[in-house]
Design an enzyme around this catalytic site. Structure first.
Site, PDB file in Angstrom:
ATOM      1  N   PRO A   1       0.892  -1.173  -0.315  1.00 34.39           N
ATOM      2  CA  PRO A   1      -0.109  -0.349   0.120  1.00 34.39           C
ATOM      3  C   PRO A   1       1.188   1.081   0.092  1.00 34.39           C
ATOM      4  O   PRO A   1       2.175   1.737   0.802  1.00 34.39           O
ATOM      5  CB  PRO A   1      -1.113   0.114   1.536  1.00 34.39           C
ATOM      6  CG  PRO A   1      -1.219  -1.491   2.163  1.00 34.39           C
ATOM      7  CD  PRO A   1       0.914  -1.835   1.130  1.00 34.39           C
ATOM      8  N   GLU A   2       0.304   2.227  -1.242  1.00 36.95           N
ATOM      9  CA  GLU A   2       0.734   3.501  -1.137  1.00 36.95           C
ATOM     10  C   GLU A   2      -0.481   4.231  -0.213  1.00 36.95           C
ATOM     11  O   GLU A   2      -0.952   4.042  -0.498  1.00 36.95           O
ATOM     12  CB  GLU A   2       2.150   3.742  -2.234  1.00 36.95           C
ATOM     13  CG  GLU A   2       2.789   2.752  -2.860  1.00 36.95           C
ATOM     14  CD  GLU A   2       3.642   3.159  -3.701  1.00 36.95           C
ATOM     15  OE1 GLU A   2       3.620   4.289  -4.545  1.00 36.95           O
ATOM     16  OE2 GLU A   2       3.785   1.759  -4.868  1.00 36.95           O
TER      17      GLU A   2
END
Ligand SMILES: [Zn+2]
Length: 281
Positions: free
Chosen positions: A2-3
Protein backbone atom coordinates in the site's frame (compact mmCIF):
# COMPACT_ATOMS: atom_id res chain seq x y z
CA UNK A 1 2.48 -2.68 -1.03
CA UNK A 2 0.00 0.00 0.00
CA UNK A 3 1.23 3.48 -0.91
CA UNK A 4 -0.29 6.90 -0.35
CA UNK A 5 -3.48 6.36 -2.44
CA UNK A 6 -4.28 3.06 -0.72
CA UNK A 7 -3.78 4.57 2.74
CA UNK A 8 -5.91 7.57 1.73
CA UNK A 9 -8.74 5.26 0.59
CA UNK A 10 -8.61 3.43 3.91
CA UNK A 11 -8.63 6.74 5.82
CA UNK A 12 -11.71 7.89 3.91
CA UNK A 13 -13.46 4.58 4.54
CA UNK A 14 -12.73 4.69 8.25
CA UNK A 15 -13.72 8.36 8.54
CA UNK A 16 -17.23 7.58 7.30
CA UNK A 17 -17.68 4.62 9.58
CA UNK A 18 -15.88 4.84 12.93
CA UNK A 19 -15.72 8.52 13.93
CA UNK A 20 -17.82 8.86 17.09
CA UNK A 21 -17.57 5.17 17.99
CA UNK A 22 -16.20 4.20 21.39
CA UNK A 23 -13.72 1.37 21.96
CA UNK A 24 -15.17 -1.46 24.03
CA UNK A 25 -12.14 -3.71 23.95
CA UNK A 26 -8.92 -4.39 22.12
CA UNK A 27 -6.93 -7.59 21.88
CA UNK A 28 -5.87 -10.52 19.76
CA UNK A 29 -2.24 -9.44 19.54
CA UNK A 30 -0.45 -12.59 18.42
CA UNK A 31 2.66 -10.89 17.09
CA UNK A 32 4.14 -8.58 19.73
CA UNK A 33 6.72 -7.14 17.30
CA UNK A 34 3.93 -5.31 15.49
CA UNK A 35 3.71 -3.00 18.54
CA UNK A 36 7.12 -1.26 18.40
CA UNK A 37 6.42 1.25 21.18
CA UNK A 38 3.72 -0.38 23.32
CA UNK A 39 2.29 -3.71 24.46
CA UNK A 40 -1.13 -5.31 24.26
CA UNK A 41 -1.52 -4.72 28.01
CA UNK A 42 -0.81 -0.99 27.56
CA UNK A 43 -3.35 -0.74 24.73
CA UNK A 44 -5.89 -2.48 26.96
CA UNK A 45 -5.20 0.01 29.75
CA UNK A 46 -5.28 3.15 27.61
CA UNK A 47 -7.84 2.65 24.87
CA UNK A 48 -11.14 1.11 26.10
CA UNK A 49 -13.71 3.85 26.71
CA UNK A 50 -12.09 6.29 24.28
CA UNK A 51 -14.02 7.70 21.29
CA UNK A 52 -12.61 8.05 17.76
CA UNK A 53 -12.30 11.77 16.96
CA UNK A 54 -9.96 12.02 13.98
CA UNK A 55 -8.88 9.85 11.06
CA UNK A 56 -5.95 11.23 9.10
CA UNK A 57 -3.00 10.23 6.94
CA UNK A 58 0.60 11.38 6.67
CA UNK A 59 2.63 9.75 3.90
CA UNK A 60 1.81 6.04 4.22
CA UNK A 61 0.90 6.30 7.91
CA UNK A 62 -2.75 6.03 8.94
CA UNK A 63 -3.57 8.12 12.04
CA UNK A 64 -6.48 7.36 14.38
CA UNK A 65 -7.02 10.04 17.03
CA UNK A 66 -9.11 9.50 20.17
CA UNK A 67 -10.34 11.86 22.84
CA UNK A 68 -7.85 12.56 25.64
CA UNK A 69 -5.24 13.14 22.87
CA UNK A 70 -4.43 9.43 22.42
CA UNK A 71 -3.34 8.17 18.98
CA UNK A 72 -2.97 4.87 17.16
CA UNK A 73 -0.84 4.95 14.02
CA UNK A 74 -0.79 2.12 11.48
CA UNK A 75 1.95 1.52 8.94
CA UNK A 76 0.92 -1.30 6.65
CA UNK A 77 4.26 -2.02 4.96
CA UNK A 78 4.06 -4.93 2.49
CA UNK A 79 0.69 -6.54 3.04
CA UNK A 80 -1.17 -4.97 5.96
CA UNK A 81 -4.87 -4.16 5.63
CA UNK A 82 -7.28 -2.45 7.99
CA UNK A 83 -10.70 -4.09 7.69
CA UNK A 84 -14.08 -3.26 9.25
CA UNK A 85 -16.27 -6.22 10.06
CA UNK A 86 -19.71 -6.68 11.62
CA UNK A 87 -19.74 -7.99 15.18
CA UNK A 88 -20.68 -11.53 14.16
CA UNK A 89 -17.91 -11.82 11.52
CA UNK A 90 -15.89 -15.02 11.56
CA UNK A 91 -12.24 -14.67 12.54
CA UNK A 92 -9.90 -14.23 9.58
CA UNK A 93 -6.40 -15.57 9.13
CA UNK A 94 -3.47 -13.26 9.83
CA UNK A 95 -5.42 -10.91 12.11
CA UNK A 96 -2.85 -9.42 14.50
CA UNK A 97 -5.04 -6.99 16.40
CA UNK A 98 -8.79 -6.54 16.80
CA UNK A 99 -10.68 -3.54 18.17
CA UNK A 100 -14.35 -3.87 19.12
CA UNK A 101 -16.43 -0.69 19.09
CA UNK A 102 -19.61 0.04 21.05
CA UNK A 103 -21.90 -0.54 18.04
CA UNK A 104 -20.41 -4.02 17.50
CA UNK A 105 -18.14 -3.03 14.60
CA UNK A 106 -14.81 -4.84 14.58
CA UNK A 107 -11.64 -3.22 13.23
CA UNK A 108 -9.03 -5.81 12.31
CA UNK A 109 -5.43 -5.33 11.31
CA UNK A 110 -4.76 -8.23 8.94
CA UNK A 111 -1.20 -8.73 7.70
CA UNK A 112 0.02 -12.03 6.19
CA UNK A 113 3.65 -10.87 5.84
CA UNK A 114 3.78 -9.38 9.36
CA UNK A 115 5.88 -6.34 8.41
CA UNK A 116 3.10 -3.91 9.38
CA UNK A 117 3.35 -1.92 12.59
CA UNK A 118 0.88 -0.28 14.99
CA UNK A 119 2.14 2.55 17.21
CA UNK A 120 0.56 4.14 20.28
CA UNK A 121 1.23 7.82 20.95
CA UNK A 122 0.13 9.43 24.20
CA UNK A 123 -0.13 12.95 22.76
CA UNK A 124 -0.21 14.76 19.43
CA UNK A 125 3.16 16.32 20.25
CA UNK A 126 4.69 12.85 20.65
CA UNK A 127 3.04 11.74 17.39
CA UNK A 128 4.19 14.81 15.52
CA UNK A 129 7.79 14.37 16.71
CA UNK A 130 7.72 10.81 15.38
CA UNK A 131 6.31 11.84 11.99
CA UNK A 132 8.70 14.80 11.69
CA UNK A 133 11.64 12.47 12.29
CA UNK A 134 10.56 10.05 9.55
CA UNK A 135 8.67 11.98 6.89
CA UNK A 136 9.33 14.78 4.43
CA UNK A 137 6.48 16.81 2.92
CA UNK A 138 3.40 14.79 1.97
CA UNK A 139 3.53 14.12 -1.76
CA UNK A 140 -0.21 14.70 -2.21
CA UNK A 141 -0.93 17.61 0.16
CA UNK A 142 2.33 19.57 0.49
CA UNK A 143 4.32 18.92 -2.65
CA UNK A 144 4.19 21.43 -5.50
CA UNK A 145 6.50 22.48 -8.33
CA UNK A 146 8.42 25.09 -6.38
CA UNK A 147 8.94 22.76 -3.44
CA UNK A 148 10.19 19.90 -5.61
CA UNK A 149 12.58 22.21 -7.49
CA UNK A 150 13.89 23.54 -4.16
CA UNK A 151 14.27 20.10 -2.64
CA UNK A 152 16.08 18.70 -5.68
CA UNK A 153 18.55 21.57 -5.78
CA UNK A 154 22.00 20.30 -4.92
CA UNK A 155 20.90 16.67 -4.72
CA UNK A 156 23.02 14.22 -6.70
CA UNK A 157 21.24 10.91 -6.02
CA UNK A 158 19.21 8.99 -8.57
CA UNK A 159 15.79 10.50 -9.00
CA UNK A 160 13.85 7.29 -8.37
CA UNK A 161 15.76 6.53 -5.18
CA UNK A 162 15.01 10.05 -3.93
CA UNK A 163 11.29 9.65 -4.65
CA UNK A 164 11.27 6.43 -2.60
CA UNK A 165 13.02 8.11 0.34
CA UNK A 166 10.14 8.94 2.73
CA UNK A 167 12.25 11.59 4.47
CA UNK A 168 12.66 13.35 1.10
CA UNK A 169 8.99 13.21 0.13
CA UNK A 170 6.40 11.06 1.89
CA UNK A 171 3.89 8.64 0.42
CA UNK A 172 5.40 7.39 -2.85
CA UNK A 173 6.44 3.75 -3.22
CA UNK A 174 7.78 1.69 -6.09
CA UNK A 175 4.59 1.56 -8.13
CA UNK A 176 3.61 5.23 -8.11
CA UNK A 177 7.28 6.26 -8.55
CA UNK A 178 7.47 4.24 -11.80
CA UNK A 179 4.15 5.68 -12.96
CA UNK A 180 5.13 9.28 -12.18
CA UNK A 181 8.53 8.97 -13.89
CA UNK A 182 6.89 7.43 -16.97
CA UNK A 183 4.36 10.25 -17.10
CA UNK A 184 7.07 12.89 -16.67
CA UNK A 185 9.29 11.12 -19.25
CA UNK A 186 12.22 10.92 -16.81
CA UNK A 187 14.46 7.83 -16.70
CA UNK A 188 14.58 6.31 -13.18
CA UNK A 189 18.39 6.26 -13.14
CA UNK A 190 18.78 9.96 -13.97
CA UNK A 191 20.73 11.90 -11.39
CA UNK A 192 18.59 14.51 -9.63
CA UNK A 193 21.22 17.09 -10.58
CA UNK A 194 20.69 16.37 -14.30
CA UNK A 195 16.99 17.25 -14.35
CA UNK A 196 16.05 20.46 -16.12
CA UNK A 197 13.59 22.80 -14.48
CA UNK A 198 11.01 21.79 -17.06
CA UNK A 199 11.49 18.14 -16.15
CA UNK A 200 11.19 18.88 -12.43
CA UNK A 201 7.96 20.76 -12.99
CA UNK A 202 6.64 17.95 -15.17
CA UNK A 203 7.58 15.45 -12.47
CA UNK A 204 5.84 17.43 -9.71
CA UNK A 205 2.66 17.49 -11.80
CA UNK A 206 2.99 13.80 -12.66
CA UNK A 207 3.40 12.77 -9.01
CA UNK A 208 0.23 14.56 -8.06
CA UNK A 209 -1.77 13.25 -11.00
CA UNK A 210 -0.77 9.58 -10.60
CA UNK A 211 -1.64 9.74 -6.89
CA UNK A 212 -4.98 11.44 -7.58
CA UNK A 213 -5.87 8.88 -10.24
CA UNK A 214 -4.90 6.06 -7.87
CA UNK A 215 -7.31 7.45 -5.30
CA UNK A 216 -10.10 7.94 -7.85
CA UNK A 217 -9.74 4.29 -8.84
CA UNK A 218 -9.89 3.08 -5.25
CA UNK A 219 -6.19 2.18 -5.14
CA UNK A 220 -4.03 -0.43 -6.86
CA UNK A 221 -4.23 -4.11 -5.90
CA UNK A 222 -1.46 -6.50 -6.90
CA UNK A 223 -1.20 -10.16 -5.89
CA UNK A 224 -4.34 -9.82 -3.77
CA UNK A 225 -2.50 -7.64 -1.25
CA UNK A 226 -4.22 -4.28 -0.96
CA UNK A 227 -7.87 -4.21 0.14
CA UNK A 228 -10.09 -1.33 1.27
CA UNK A 229 -11.90 -1.39 4.64
CA UNK A 230 -14.58 -3.65 3.14
CA UNK A 231 -11.96 -6.10 1.83
CA UNK A 232 -12.50 -4.97 -1.78
CA UNK A 233 -9.61 -4.59 -4.27
CA UNK A 234 -8.90 -1.34 -6.11
CA UNK A 235 -9.16 -0.84 -9.87
CA UNK A 236 -6.03 1.14 -10.70
CA UNK A 237 -4.01 -1.97 -11.64
CA UNK A 238 -5.91 -2.05 -14.96
CA UNK A 239 -4.75 1.47 -15.86
CA UNK A 240 -0.99 1.36 -15.24
CA UNK A 241 1.35 2.64 -17.94
CA UNK A 242 4.72 1.27 -16.81
CA UNK A 243 4.69 -0.60 -13.48
CA UNK A 244 4.38 -4.37 -13.89
CA UNK A 245 4.20 -4.03 -17.71
CA UNK A 246 7.61 -5.39 -18.71
CA UNK A 247 7.74 -6.24 -22.47
CA UNK A 248 4.28 -4.79 -23.06
CA UNK A 249 3.98 -1.76 -25.36
CA UNK A 250 4.45 1.71 -23.96
CA UNK A 251 1.00 3.37 -24.20
CA UNK A 252 2.68 6.52 -25.57
CA UNK A 253 5.07 5.20 -28.23
CA UNK A 254 4.55 1.43 -28.52
CA UNK A 255 8.10 0.43 -27.59
CA UNK A 256 8.22 -2.45 -25.05
CA UNK A 257 8.52 -1.36 -21.42
CA UNK A 258 11.87 -2.28 -19.84
CA UNK A 259 12.50 -3.53 -16.33
CA UNK A 260 15.77 -3.08 -14.48
CA UNK A 261 16.85 -3.54 -10.88
CA UNK A 262 17.88 -0.53 -8.81
CA UNK A 263 19.24 -1.97 -5.61
CA UNK A 264 16.88 -4.84 -4.86
CA UNK A 265 13.84 -3.19 -6.40
CA UNK A 266 12.55 -3.24 -9.95
CA UNK A 267 12.03 -0.15 -12.05
CA UNK A 268 9.79 -0.11 -15.13
CA UNK A 269 10.22 2.51 -17.84
CA UNK A 270 10.03 3.16 -21.57
CA UNK A 271 13.54 3.29 -23.07
CA UNK A 272 12.33 5.58 -25.85
CA UNK A 273 10.22 8.08 -23.87
CA UNK A 274 12.52 8.10 -20.83
CA UNK A 275 16.07 8.66 -22.06
CA UNK A 276 18.96 8.19 -19.68
CA UNK A 277 21.13 10.84 -21.31
CA UNK A 278 20.52 14.45 -20.34
CA UNK A 279 18.01 15.87 -22.77
CA UNK A 280 18.24 19.52 -23.75
CA UNK A 281 14.88 21.14 -23.23
ZN1 LIG B 1 7.32 5.21 -24.79
Amino acid sequence: MPELPEVEITARGLRQRIIGLQILQIGGVDWPRMLPNSTEAELQTVLPGLTVKVIDRRGKYLLVGFDEDQWLVVHRKMSGNVLLRPGNALPEAHTHIEIEFDDGTLLRFVDPRKFGRVYLFRSFIQLNDFLAAHLGPDSLIDLNEQMLVAKLRGRTGRIKSLLLDQAFVAGIGNLYADEALWEARVHPLRSAASLSKVEMRRLAGAIKSVLMRGIERNGTSFSATYRDVDDQPGENQSFLNAYGRESQPCPRCGRPISRILIGARSAHFCPRCQKLRLSRQ
